[in-house]
Design a protein around this motif. Structure first.
Motif, PDB file in Angstrom:
ATOM      1  N   LEU A   1      -5.300   4.389   5.275  1.00  0.00           N
ATOM      2  CA  LEU A   1      -5.703   5.557   6.063  1.00  0.00           C
ATOM      3  C   LEU A   1      -4.496   6.352   6.547  1.00  0.00           C
ATOM      4  N   ILE A   2      -3.479   5.639   7.021  1.00  0.00           N
ATOM      5  CA  ILE A   2      -2.282   6.321   7.525  1.00  0.00           C
ATOM      6  C   ILE A   2      -1.573   7.061   6.397  1.00  0.00           C
ATOM      7  N   CYS A   3      -1.412   6.388   5.265  1.00  0.00           N
ATOM      8  CA  CYS A   3      -0.732   7.021   4.125  1.00  0.00           C
ATOM      9  C   CYS A   3      -1.482   8.261   3.653  1.00  0.00           C
ATOM     10  N   TYR A   4      -2.787   8.191   3.651  1.00  0.00           N
ATOM     11  CA  TYR A   4      -3.582   9.314   3.139  1.00  0.00           C
ATOM     12  C   TYR A   4      -3.535  10.510   4.090  1.00  0.00           C
ATOM     13  N   HIS A   5      -3.683  10.260   5.383  1.00  0.00           N
ATOM     14  CA  HIS A   5      -3.826  11.362   6.339  1.00  0.00           C
ATOM     15  C   HIS A   5      -2.504  11.838   6.939  1.00  0.00           C
ATOM     16  N   LEU A   6      -1.500  10.938   7.050  1.00  0.00           N
ATOM     17  CA  LEU A   6      -0.243  11.307   7.707  1.00  0.00           C
ATOM     18  C   LEU A   6       0.951  11.293   6.768  1.00  0.00           C
TER      19      LEU A   6
ATOM     20  N   VAL B   1       0.834  -1.197   0.000  1.00  0.00           N
ATOM     21  CA  VAL B   1       0.000   0.000   0.000  1.00  0.00           C
ATOM     22  C   VAL B   1       0.871   1.249   0.000  1.00  0.00           C
ATOM     23  N   ALA B   2       1.895   1.257   0.862  1.00  0.00           N
ATOM     24  CA  ALA B   2       2.728   2.446   1.021  1.00  0.00           C
ATOM     25  C   ALA B   2       3.482   2.803  -0.254  1.00  0.00           C
ATOM     26  N   ILE B   3       3.845   1.802  -1.038  1.00  0.00           N
ATOM     27  CA  ILE B   3       4.674   2.067  -2.208  1.00  0.00           C
ATOM     28  C   ILE B   3       3.941   2.931  -3.236  1.00  0.00           C
ATOM     29  N   VAL B   4       2.614   2.901  -3.215  1.00  0.00           N
ATOM     30  CA  VAL B   4       1.855   3.745  -4.137  1.00  0.00           C
ATOM     31  C   VAL B   4       2.086   5.209  -3.812  1.00  0.00           C
ATOM     32  N   GLU B   5       2.090   5.551  -2.526  1.00  0.00           N
ATOM     33  CA  GLU B   5       2.326   6.923  -2.104  1.00  0.00           C
ATOM     34  C   GLU B   5       3.796   7.324  -2.223  1.00  0.00           C
ATOM     35  N   MET B   6       4.695   6.347  -2.297  1.00  0.00           N
ATOM     36  CA  MET B   6       6.119   6.646  -2.394  1.00  0.00           C
ATOM     37  C   MET B   6       6.529   7.069  -3.800  1.00  0.00           C
ATOM     38  N   MET B   7       5.648   6.825  -4.783  1.00  0.00           N
ATOM     39  CA  MET B   7       5.999   7.087  -6.168  1.00  0.00           C
ATOM     40  C   MET B   7       5.456   8.427  -6.652  1.00  0.00           C
TER      41      MET B   7
ATOM     42  N   ILE C   1       2.296   2.916  -9.595  1.00  0.00           N
ATOM     43  CA  ILE C   1       1.840   1.677 -10.214  1.00  0.00           C
ATOM     44  C   ILE C   1       0.506   1.261  -9.626  1.00  0.00           C
ATOM     45  N   SER C   2      -0.414   0.951 -10.486  1.00  0.00           N
ATOM     46  CA  SER C   2      -1.679   0.409 -10.032  1.00  0.00           C
ATOM     47  C   SER C   2      -1.771  -1.076 -10.353  1.00  0.00           C
ATOM     48  N   GLU C   3      -0.841  -1.552 -11.205  1.00  0.00           N
ATOM     49  CA  GLU C   3      -0.959  -2.933 -11.631  1.00  0.00           C
ATOM     50  C   GLU C   3      -0.114  -3.888 -10.822  1.00  0.00           C
ATOM     51  N   ILE C   4       0.875  -3.381 -10.076  1.00  0.00           N
ATOM     52  CA  ILE C   4       1.763  -4.277  -9.338  1.00  0.00           C
ATOM     53  C   ILE C   4       1.044  -4.857  -8.152  1.00  0.00           C
ATOM     54  N   GLU C   5       1.267  -6.116  -7.887  1.00  0.00           N
ATOM     55  CA  GLU C   5       0.638  -6.778  -6.761  1.00  0.00           C
ATOM     56  C   GLU C   5       1.716  -7.396  -5.886  1.00  0.00           C
ATOM     57  N   ASP C   6       1.510  -7.329  -4.583  1.00  0.00           N
ATOM     58  CA  ASP C   6       2.402  -7.961  -3.633  1.00  0.00           C
ATOM     59  C   ASP C   6       2.239  -9.469  -3.739  1.00  0.00           C
TER      60      ASP C   6
ATOM     61  N   ALA D   1      -1.374  -3.406  -4.945  1.00  0.00           N
ATOM     62  CA  ALA D   1      -1.034  -2.034  -4.594  1.00  0.00           C
ATOM     63  C   ALA D   1      -2.187  -1.151  -5.038  1.00  0.00           C
ATOM     64  N   LEU D   2      -2.649  -0.296  -4.146  1.00  0.00           N
ATOM     65  CA  LEU D   2      -3.835   0.488  -4.439  1.00  0.00           C
ATOM     66  C   LEU D   2      -3.559   1.502  -5.536  1.00  0.00           C
ATOM     67  N   SER D   3      -4.544   1.739  -6.351  1.00  0.00           N
ATOM     68  CA  SER D   3      -4.365   2.631  -7.500  1.00  0.00           C
ATOM     69  C   SER D   3      -4.476   4.084  -7.088  1.00  0.00           C
ATOM     70  N   ASN D   4      -4.163   4.957  -8.043  1.00  0.00           N
ATOM     71  CA  ASN D   4      -4.225   6.389  -7.783  1.00  0.00           C
ATOM     72  C   ASN D   4      -5.610   6.816  -7.298  1.00  0.00           C
ATOM     73  N   SER D   5      -6.648   6.193  -7.844  1.00  0.00           N
ATOM     74  CA  SER D   5      -7.999   6.610  -7.510  1.00  0.00           C
ATOM     75  C   SER D   5      -8.340   6.349  -6.063  1.00  0.00           C
ATOM     76  N   THR D   6      -7.585   5.457  -5.402  1.00  0.00           N
ATOM     77  CA  THR D   6      -7.883   5.121  -4.021  1.00  0.00           C
ATOM     78  C   THR D   6      -7.107   5.975  -3.046  1.00  0.00           C
ATOM     79  N   LEU D   7      -5.808   6.169  -3.298  1.00  0.00           N
ATOM     80  CA  LEU D   7      -4.965   6.816  -2.303  1.00  0.00           C
ATOM     81  C   LEU D   7      -4.359   8.138  -2.748  1.00  0.00           C
ATOM     82  N   LYS D   8      -4.302   8.392  -4.041  1.00  0.00           N
ATOM     83  CA  LYS D   8      -3.628   9.594  -4.499  1.00  0.00           C
ATOM     84  C   LYS D   8      -4.414  10.849  -4.107  1.00  0.00           C
ATOM     85  N   HIS D   9      -3.728  11.854  -3.712  1.00  0.00           N
ATOM     86  CA  HIS D   9      -4.365  13.113  -3.370  1.00  0.00           C
ATOM     87  C   HIS D   9      -3.402  14.235  -3.707  1.00  0.00           C
ATOM     88  N   ASP D  10      -3.859  15.423  -3.585  1.00  0.00           N
ATOM     89  CA  ASP D  10      -3.108  16.556  -4.100  1.00  0.00           C
ATOM     90  C   ASP D  10      -1.854  16.856  -3.289  1.00  0.00           C
ATOM     91  N   ILE D  11      -1.913  16.665  -1.966  1.00  0.00           N
ATOM     92  CA  ILE D  11      -0.805  17.065  -1.110  1.00  0.00           C
ATOM     93  C   ILE D  11       0.028  15.851  -0.741  1.00  0.00           C
TER      94      ILE D  11
END
Length: 447
Positions: free
Chosen positions: A175-180, A18-24, A30-35, A41-51
């Motif tokens: 939740l942690i990646c998105y808010h913190l 999950v965290a690797i999506v926010e690290m990029m 990547i939305s297609e890579i799977e552990d 790995a969650l796609s941009n539509s799930t975790l990506k945000h402006d900040i």
């Protein structure tokens, strides 16, 4: 404590996907890579945000793939040695050190990311090496603590932390990646692991004989139950007898076929749901968690029933283990194959697959405790061998499924589900034919 331990190590294992999506950077996310554990790995539509709250990197998809799979290259190496170390030095020390090392390596990931992707990969390999001894050590410590008619519930309760930890990590990491920020997921999960180690060191002993606060009645009760199992006190591991034992290979066959289904399904189900039913990644994430939770519940219910049946004395240990294994695994295969023929109704497909995964957990409840039936003193070592084979299934299964579904057609998924179901039935039949329920002669005292 063993339930919390397995929950924690799965949280530490899964969070990186999950965290690797926010690290990029957005351009390389990547939305297609799977552990390899099975969670996408969650796609941009799930975790990506402006900040962006943490630094991001431009690692290639190939590099990210290495980061996601590096854990298992360490994990597969240390399981058999972990079983030996638990028998030699005690399950308390081995488990405590394993979780501590995995937690510290997790805490260091944000620093390693600053130094480069190879450092992150090295830490993930180290985390795998650390966690390899966990399951064998759990089996060893319960071989010392669990009375014969309570083994199923204790072992299965501990093992159910794998599904529980995966679901928790999947939800909390997002939740942690998105808010913190993504770094906080490593800091928080790593800190939880260290906190567990502190409590573990104070509460737990290797065996009833060395526990500081146990009552005399409980200690004598557990020890007498162990003696009735005719467990050995010999120190050397009979490697040749273990590797030649049909009872050991029967457990491997049953466990391998079941874990092959589990690892493959949790790896490819989101892709299947998207290909066949065009579900969004948000729906996939919820449904993936939903399909795991009933298994956590019913695995423990099945274990309690198995222990009750054993306590009554009306059923042999072998009959109980094989009965649960056959009922669970064959039913799981039937529902899995049936799901491959559902074309338009995703709710029906989810229902069938949820029943499949749940019945697989019920079947596993009769298999994964069998090493303690046939060789209590060497349970940790034997389960190290068993789980090593299971790790290979986790590496091969998702690759096989991806290779067979290149065109994303329903017919291709039918082939995948049929192969998985057939292998599962074959494995449980081998377990039923060759499995044993009593302590083997090579696991008893020579005198």
């Amino acid at each position: 404590m063993t339930l919390l331990q397995i929950t924690l190590v799965y949280m530490l294992r899964v969070e990186v996907s999950v965290a690797i999506v926010e690290m990029m950077n957005d351009s390389t996310a990547i939305s297609e890579i799977e552990d390899v554990t099975g969670w996408p790995a969650l796609s941009n539509s799930t975790l990506k945000h402006d900040i962006k709250k943490d630094k991001v990197y431009d690692w290639s998809s190939e590099t990210q793939g290495w980061i996601l799979s590096a854990f298992y290259y360490g994990y597969i190496v240390s399981q058999i040695p972990g079983g030996y170390l638990a028998m030699r030095f005690g399950g308390k020390l081995v488990l405590g050190f394993a979780v501590l090392l995995s937690s510290v390596s997790t805490l260091l990931v944000p620093l390693a990311a600053e130094l480069g992707a190879p450092c992150v990969i090295a830490l993930r390999v180290l985390a795998g090496l650390a966690e390899g001894p966990c399951f064998p050590a759990v089996h060893h410590i319960w071989s010392q603590w669990a009375p014969a008619h309570e083994q199923s519930r204790f072992i299965n309760l501990a093992h159910s932390g794998s599904s529980f930890g995966t679901v928790i990590s999947f939800v909390l990491s997002g939740l942690i990646c998105y808010h913190l920020g993504w770094s906080y997921s490593f800091y928080i999960f790593g800190s939880l692991g260290i906190a567990w180690c502190l409590v573990w060191s104070q509460l737990v002993s290797d065996a009833p004989e060395t526990h500081r606060t146990i009552s005399d009645a409980e200690r004598d009760y557990i020890i007498s139950s162990r003696l009735k199992q005719a467990s050995t006190q010999q120190q050397s591991i009979p490697w040749e007898s273990i590797l030649k034992s049909s009872a050991v290979w029967a457990i491997i066959a049953g466990y391998l076929s079941g874990i092959f289904i589990f690892y493959t399904l949790i790896a490819v189900l989101p892709t299947y749901m998207q290909n066949i039913f065009q579900l969004t990644i948000q729906q996939n994430g919820f449904l993936s968690a939903l399909q795991l939770m009933p298994g956590f519940l019913f695995q423990n219910i099945a274990a309690v029933i198995a222990d009750y049946m054993k306590k009554t004395g009306k059923f042999s240990t072998a009959l109980i283990r094989k009965g649960f294994a056959c009922t669970g695994m064959i039913t799981a295969s039937a529902f899995l194959i049936a799901a491959g023929y559902v074309k338009h109704d995703y709710k029906l497909a989810v229902t069938l697959l949820t029943i499949c995964i749940t019945m697989r957990f019920i079947g596993a409840s009769g298999i994964m405790v069998n090493d303690m039936d046939i060789a209590p003193e060497f349970a940790g070592t034997i389960f190290g061998i068993i789980n090593t084979c299971g790790t290979l299934a986790g590496m091969v299964g998702p690759v096989m499924a991806k290779t067979l579904t290149r065109n994303h057609t329903l017919e291709e998924w039918q082939t995948v589900f049929f192969i998985l179901g057939s292998l599962n039935i074959l494995g449980v039949l081998l377990f039923t034919i060759f499995g044993k329920g009593e302590v083997q002669s090579w696991a008893m005292e020579k005198d």
